[in-house]
Design a protein around this motif. Structure first.
Motif, short mmCIF file in Angstrom:
data_model
loop_
_atom_site.label_atom_id
_atom_site.label_comp_id
_atom_site.label_asym_id
_atom_site.label_seq_id
_atom_site.Cartn_x
_atom_site.Cartn_y
_atom_site.Cartn_z
N ALA A 121 0.88 -1.29 0.05
CA ALA A 121 -0.13 -0.14 -0.14
C ALA A 121 0.97 1.13 -0.05
CB ALA A 121 -0.93 -0.14 1.18
N TRP A 122 1.72 1.21 0.74
CA TRP A 122 2.76 2.49 0.90
C TRP A 122 3.58 2.77 -0.50
CZ3 TRP A 122 7.49 4.44 -0.03
CH2 TRP A 122 8.00 5.55 0.41
N HIS A 123 4.01 1.60 -1.00
CA HIS A 123 4.69 1.49 -2.34
C HIS A 123 3.87 2.02 -3.45
CE1 HIS A 123 7.23 0.01 -5.70
NE2 HIS A 123 8.22 0.23 -5.01
N ALA A 124 2.66 1.60 -3.68
CA ALA A 124 1.82 1.94 -4.64
C ALA A 124 1.74 3.64 -4.54
CB ALA A 124 0.41 1.17 -4.56
N GLU A 125 1.24 4.04 -3.41
CA GLU A 125 1.14 5.41 -3.09
C GLU A 125 2.32 6.43 -3.13
OE1 GLU A 125 -1.25 8.61 -0.31
OE2 GLU A 125 -1.29 6.28 0.45
N HIS A 126 3.55 5.94 -2.82
CA HIS A 126 4.56 6.97 -2.65
C HIS A 126 5.97 6.33 -3.56
CE1 HIS A 126 2.46 8.65 0.54
NE2 HIS A 126 2.47 7.40 1.31
N ALA A 127 6.18 5.39 -3.78
CA ALA A 127 7.40 4.87 -4.54
C ALA A 127 7.37 5.22 -5.82
CB ALA A 127 7.64 3.48 -4.18
N PRO A 128 8.42 5.14 -6.56
CA PRO A 128 8.37 5.33 -8.11
C PRO A 128 7.88 4.04 -8.77
CG PRO A 128 10.70 4.70 -7.15
CD PRO A 128 9.99 5.23 -6.04
N ASP A 129 7.20 4.18 -9.78
CA ASP A 129 6.60 2.96 -10.35
C ASP A 129 7.44 2.16 -10.98
OD1 ASP A 129 7.57 4.54 -12.53
OD2 ASP A 129 5.21 4.76 -13.39
N TRP A 130 8.65 2.42 -11.28
CA TRP A 130 9.61 1.36 -11.84
C TRP A 130 10.51 0.56 -11.01
CZ3 TRP A 130 14.19 2.44 -9.50
CH2 TRP A 130 14.25 3.87 -8.93
N GLN A 131 10.40 1.04 -9.27
CA GLN A 131 10.79 0.05 -8.72
C GLN A 131 9.84 -1.25 -8.36
OE1 GLN A 131 10.78 1.21 -4.40
NE2 GLN A 131 13.05 1.01 -4.45
N VAL A 132 10.51 -2.34 -8.39
CA VAL A 132 9.88 -3.70 -8.24
C VAL A 132 10.01 -4.25 -6.97
CG1 VAL A 132 9.98 -6.05 -9.23
CG2 VAL A 132 10.72 -4.31 -10.68
N VAL A 133 8.77 -4.71 -6.53
CA VAL A 133 8.67 -5.16 -5.23
C VAL A 133 8.50 -6.89 -5.13
CG1 VAL A 133 7.41 -5.27 -3.04
CG2 VAL A 133 7.47 -3.24 -4.19
N TYR A 134 9.29 -7.26 -4.27
CA TYR A 134 9.36 -8.86 -3.95
C TYR A 134 8.86 -8.94 -2.78
CZ TYR A 134 12.65 -10.20 -7.64
OH TYR A 134 13.11 -10.70 -8.92
N GLY A 135 7.66 -9.90 -2.68
CA GLY A 135 7.17 -10.49 -1.43
C GLY A 135 8.16 -11.50 -0.94
N ILE A 136 8.05 -11.77 0.68
CA ILE A 136 8.99 -12.89 1.12
C ILE A 136 8.20 -13.93 1.71
CG2 ILE A 136 10.77 -13.15 2.77
CD1 ILE A 136 11.56 -10.42 2.41
N VAL A 137 8.50 -15.17 1.42
CA VAL A 137 7.90 -16.51 1.89
C VAL A 137 8.59 -16.62 3.29
CG1 VAL A 137 7.42 -18.67 1.78
CG2 VAL A 137 7.26 -17.21 -0.28
N GLN A 138 7.73 -16.70 4.38
CA GLN A 138 8.18 -17.21 5.57
C GLN A 138 7.48 -18.64 5.98
OE1 GLN A 138 10.66 -16.39 7.50
NE2 GLN A 138 11.14 -14.35 6.50
N GLY A 139 7.42 -18.87 7.46
CA GLY A 139 6.81 -20.07 7.40
C GLY A 139 7.68 -21.09 8.39
N GLY A 140 8.97 -20.59 8.56
CA GLY A 140 9.84 -21.67 9.40
C GLY A 140 10.11 -23.03 8.58
N VAL A 141 10.33 -23.94 9.41
CA VAL A 141 10.52 -25.25 8.81
C VAL A 141 8.97 -26.17 8.86
CG1 VAL A 141 12.86 -25.39 9.56
CG2 VAL A 141 10.86 -26.25 11.30
N GLU A 142 8.07 -25.64 8.75
CA GLU A 142 6.66 -26.22 8.84
C GLU A 142 6.04 -26.14 7.58
OE1 GLU A 142 5.52 -27.51 11.77
OE2 GLU A 142 6.86 -26.42 13.09
N GLU A 143 5.87 -27.34 7.16
CA GLU A 143 5.58 -27.49 5.72
C GLU A 143 4.26 -26.72 5.35
OE1 GLU A 143 4.77 -30.63 2.01
OE2 GLU A 143 5.04 -31.51 4.11
#
Length: 402
Positions: A194-216
């Motif tokens: 939400a912050w990125h969509a409103e404030h950041a340059p549109d050329w900057q690519v965002v990566y989400g991060i997968v978490q979850g530890g060692v639980e399948e």
């Protein structure tokens, strides 16, 4: 930004492609050297380009503390600040923030408890829904970082790829804590976007991060949640296990759930065998402190699986060794013919030149390895090349052995 897959290996998930970003193209799969504090330690960052690298990684947390993202922004952004014209990926700062409270993965596996005290510098004071309050390791001042802070810093730095703010859960945190933490990471992901969509340059690519530890189930659910957000790419992070087999099982769970058209980054992983196994699972980019860190401690990468692809040149056995660092290696350190004895002498004399030469060698070794793996995938001989690496072949020998 675009990501185009060129070749897929029929016997694994390995693939080659091109990641097109504002500041240029990244050939994948690729290793990404760390420019943690706007510098590749002991080198000028431009030397990474001379070695063949397409992208480096800057550290949001450290640059936030000093010299500060506002200053870097006023001086033209991170690219101009460190005179690097190619792509930059910045991490979110989450790993560094939470390491102050949880300790590193190595600490956990070795049973070392983190020294968490609200009175010392470099300690977490509070973890709340809004973010994390901590004491700076530099001066003990109280600082805060949350999802919006992380994205603001990365927007000011002007990186090509920005990673969302997440909690890097401890290995021994337990299932309940890991589940709650992962759910909060997903809420923070939405705030970052939400912050990125409103404030950041549109050329900057965002990566989400997968978490979850060692639980399948948590890992798979996290990968599905992140994929559903439609981010430009996805990173796999957090604690991945206490040994390599478990680590790649955990990575495999995430990869099962990630859409094949998304570029995938594996955070903090870069040993020689890890790169080979990661490429086989479909990872496109990797980062790790290993090659520069071990170079500063006197170790060079060599094709020796039994010794974790390392030789320790500080050992006394090399005092009179007139042999080259590594026969056939085209890196500048080897091309100039420096002997192991000379490098040993420099290390014992505490000359910074030794750290520099070994860092150059290690980065050149990994760059050549990734280039040869890309060639092997394109030529349909990835499995043979991977086997050759694991059997002790040097990167420049892979084409002949495969």
């Amino acid at each position: 930004m675009s990501f185009d897959v060129r070749t897929r290996d029929p016997g694994s998930r390995a693939r080659t492609g091109t990641l097109r970003l504002r500041h240029g193209e990244v050939r994948t799969p690729a290793f990404v050297p760390l420019a943690t504090k706007a510098v590749v330690k002991t080198l000028e960052v431009r030397e990474a380009a001379e070695l063949g690298y397409d992208m480096v990684l800057g550290n949001t947390f450290h640059l936030f503390l000093t010299p500060g993202h506002e200053l870097i922004d006023r001086l033209g952004g991170l690219h101009r600040f460190m005179r690097w014209e190619k792509p930059v990926i910045t991490d979110s700062g989450g790993f560094q923030v939470f390491s102050m409270g949880h300790g590193t993965v190595a600490d956990e596996i070795k049973g070392r408890a983190p020294q968490s005290s609200g009175e010392r510098a470099g300690a977490i004071l509070r973890i709340e829904e809004e973010g994390v309050t901590f004491r700076s390791y530099l001066d003990g001042s109280t600082r805060f970082m949350g999802p919006e802070t992380s994205m603001e810093v990365q927007a000011a730095l002007g990186s090509d790829i920005a990673l969302v703010f997440d909690e890097c859960t401890p290995f021994h945190g337990g299932r309940d804590y890991t589940a709650r933490s992962t759910e909060r990471t997903h809420r923070w992901l939405d705030r970052c976007l939400a912050w990125h969509a409103e404030h950041a340059p549109d050329w900057q690519v965002v990566y989400g991060i997968v978490q979850g530890g060692v639980e399948e189930d948590l890992r798979r659910a996290s990968a599905q949640e992140v994929a559903a957000r439609g981010t430009g790419g996805i990173a796999v992070g957090g604690t991945l296990g206490e040994d390599k087999d478990q680590m790649f099982e955990v990575v495999g769970w995430a990869m099962d759930e990630i859409p094949v058209e998304r570029p995938v980054h594996l955070l903090g992983i870069g040993e020689v065998d890890d790169l080979v196994r990661g490429v086989a699972l479909g990872i496109d980019t990797f980062d790790c402190a290993m090659p520069t860190r071990i170079g500063r401690h006197g170790m060079a990468l060599v094709p020796d699986p039994e010794r974790r692809w390392r030789v320790d040149l500080a050992k006394a056995r090399w005092r009179e060794a007139d042999e080259p660092l590594l026969d056939g290696c085209p890196c500048p350190a080897c091309a100039h013919g420096y002997s192991r004895a000379y490098l040993h002498y420099l290390l014992k004399a505490k000359e910074h030149t030794a750290m520099r030469l070994l860092t150059v060698h290690n980065l050149a070794y990994l760059q050549r390895l990734m280039a040869e793996l890309r060639d092997a995938i394109d030529a349909g001989r990835f499995a043979a090349a991977a086997d050759a690496v694991m059997a002790g072949a040097a990167p420049w020998e892979l084409a002949a052995r495969a």
